[in-house]
Design a protein around this motif. Structure first.
Motif, PDB file in Angstrom:
ATOM      1  N   ASP A   1       0.841  -1.201   0.000  1.00  0.00           N
ATOM      2  CA  ASP A   1       0.000   0.000   0.000  1.00  0.00           C
ATOM      3  C   ASP A   1       0.877   1.252   0.000  1.00  0.00           C
ATOM      4  O   ASP A   1       1.969   1.273   0.590  1.00  0.00           O
ATOM      5  CB  ASP A   1      -0.904   0.032   1.234  1.00  0.00           C
TER       6      ASP A   1
ATOM      7  N   ASP B   1       0.676   5.659   0.265  1.00  0.00           N
ATOM      8  CA  ASP B   1      -0.020   6.944   0.429  1.00  0.00           C
ATOM      9  C   ASP B   1       1.059   8.017   0.505  1.00  0.00           C
ATOM     10  O   ASP B   1       1.511   8.424   1.584  1.00  0.00           O
ATOM     11  CB  ASP B   1      -0.880   6.926   1.694  1.00  0.00           C
TER      12      ASP B   1
ATOM     13  N   ARG C   1      -1.891   7.157  -4.413  1.00  0.00           N
ATOM     14  CA  ARG C   1      -2.700   6.412  -3.447  1.00  0.00           C
ATOM     15  C   ARG C   1      -2.926   5.030  -4.046  1.00  0.00           C
ATOM     16  O   ARG C   1      -3.598   4.894  -5.069  1.00  0.00           O
ATOM     17  CB  ARG C   1      -4.041   7.107  -3.191  1.00  0.00           C
TER      18      ARG C   1
END
Length: 426
Positions: free
Chosen positions: A274, A276, A283
């Motif tokens: 992931d 961010d 994202r």
């Protein structure tokens, strides 16, 4: 012979007195002086009864055989009206005028058969399709070649074996693709692709912060050469580092990345963690998905959230370029003229090449890129000794392995590079 015996003989066999011969028509001797009675009609002669001696003995004359050859008929007289016609005896055949040779008969035009009528539209359609298939790519190439932007980038150094491409990704803020206050432009992506005379095609990513010797400026980061002297100084610095002469220079702006991705309808990208990242704006949820232009741009630019630093970013940049190449080669793109136009508009608007590189060279580069990223190609980075080397005055740099790097570039030049020679993780 007695008189009684003579009287019993038929009249035609009676001796004629005086040696006269009997006339077979009257059965009386000719010249006897006696009048001969002629029958009223030949057919009224009394026919002797069948079986009588007279019928058997009298010879029956046979009619003369008719000639089958028709008698010559004199040609008709063509004397003009009002003149006397010559008698048959005095007529002479007029000389025949030479007749012209009969003209060769002109054959009547054959009417097309139903089969020909059915085939003719098909042949016309086939011809139109062939013209379109040939004219469209040629016209597209000419049009695209005219839209390319060129810049002086090559150094003119002596050629080295094989073909070498220098690919640079510029992160100029002038196009608005990156929203920050940084002025000027930098070379955010630097790749060297080498197609040797023999051996595998190799695509090597050079970290932008690699510590190098810039001609005329001394030790600096690799991308600084672009800021100081543009494409020519960048090409000269890469040639000094690798020992390869750059044959083709291709530069793509950050704004062009997202335009090309959108032109092909998005590309599939994969990342196993992931993200961010506030600097790139990426994202991402771990896994694979189809990314649009802005997302693909952030995917390629993201650096600070990558655990592998510049090496990880170079891997993602190659992934983006490979995904674009795959989508360009997809049948749905190849057969759609609208996609062709959009792709050319996006690509040529974002690309800058050296003055000797045209659209055909870009096509060869795309094929070479496909080979490099395929099963038989080699991709990666040169051996690194330190990913955070700080020599002082220029911040953190990437230090290449002083022992392994020279051998790496030698094997690259000779077409002997293998996947075990490249750096994939820090």
């Amino acid at each position: 012979m007695s008189e009684d015996e003579r009287a019993k003989l038929p009249p035609s066999f009676r001796p004629v007195r005086g040696g006269s011969r009997p006339d077979p028509r009257t059965a009386r001797p000719v010249g006897s002086g006696e009048p001969t009675a002629q029958p009223a009609h030949p057919r009224r002669h009394a026919r002797p009864a069948r079986g009588s001696s007279e019928a058997a003995e009298r010879p029956v004359p046979r009619p003369a055989a008719r000639s089958r050859t028709p008698e010559a008929v004199p040609p008709p007289s063509y004397a003009p009206r009002g003149t006397a016609t010559a008698s048959p005896a005095s007529r002479t055949a007029p000389p025949r005028r030479p007749q012209p040779a009969p003209a060769a008969p002109v054959p009547a035009p054959a009417s097309p058969s139903r089969t020909g009528r059915r085939r003719r539209p098909g042949l016309v359609l086939l011809g139109v399709l062939l013209v379109v298939l040939l004219a469209w790519p040629i016209g597209l190439l000419i049009w695209a070649n005219g839209k390319l932007q060129h810049v002086d980038a090559l150094t003119g150094a002596p050629d080295t074996p094989g073909t070498t491409y220098l690919l640079a990704g510029s992160d100029s803020r002038a196009d608005g693709a990156v929203a920050d206050a940084t002025e000027g432009q930098r070379s955010d992506t630097i790749m060297v692709m080498h197609v040797p005379d023999s051996g595998p095609t190799a695509l090597v990513s050079l970290p932008r912060d690699t510590l190098v010797e810039i001609p005329g400026y001394g030790p600096e980061k690799l991308n600084t050469s672009y800021s100081l002297g543009g494409p020519p100084l960048l090409a000269e610095t890469v040639e000094q580092l690798t020992g390869l002469t750059v044959d083709h220079y291709v530069e793509i702006g950050m704004g062009g990345v997202q335009d090309v991705v959108d032109a092909v309808g998005g590309v599939e990208l994969c990342l196993d963690y992931d993200v961010d990242d506030e600097f790139s704006g990426l994202r991402w949820t771990a896994g694979c998905r189809v990314a649009d232009g802005p997302t693909a741009l952030a995917f390629a630019r993201m650096r600070y959230s990558d655990p592998n630093g510049d090496i990880g970013r170079a891997d993602r940049q190659r992934q983006v370029i490979g995904a674009v190449m795959k989508q360009v080669a997809a049948p749905s793109t190849l057969v759609n003229p609208v996609d062709h136009v959009q792709l050319v508009e996006a690509g040529t608007g974002a690309l800058v090449t050296d003055t000797d590189t045209g659209i055909v060279d870009l096509g060869r580069m795309a094929l070479a890129f496909r080979d490099a990223t395929g099963g038989k190609g080699v991709t990666g980075a040169p051996p690194v000794a330190d990913f955070d080397y700080r020599p002082g005055g220029i911040g953190s740099t990437v230090l290449l392995d002083e022992e392994l790097a020279p051998q790496f570039f030698q094997r690259l030049r000779d077409g002997e590079l293998t996947p075990s020679d490249v750096e994939t993780t820090p």
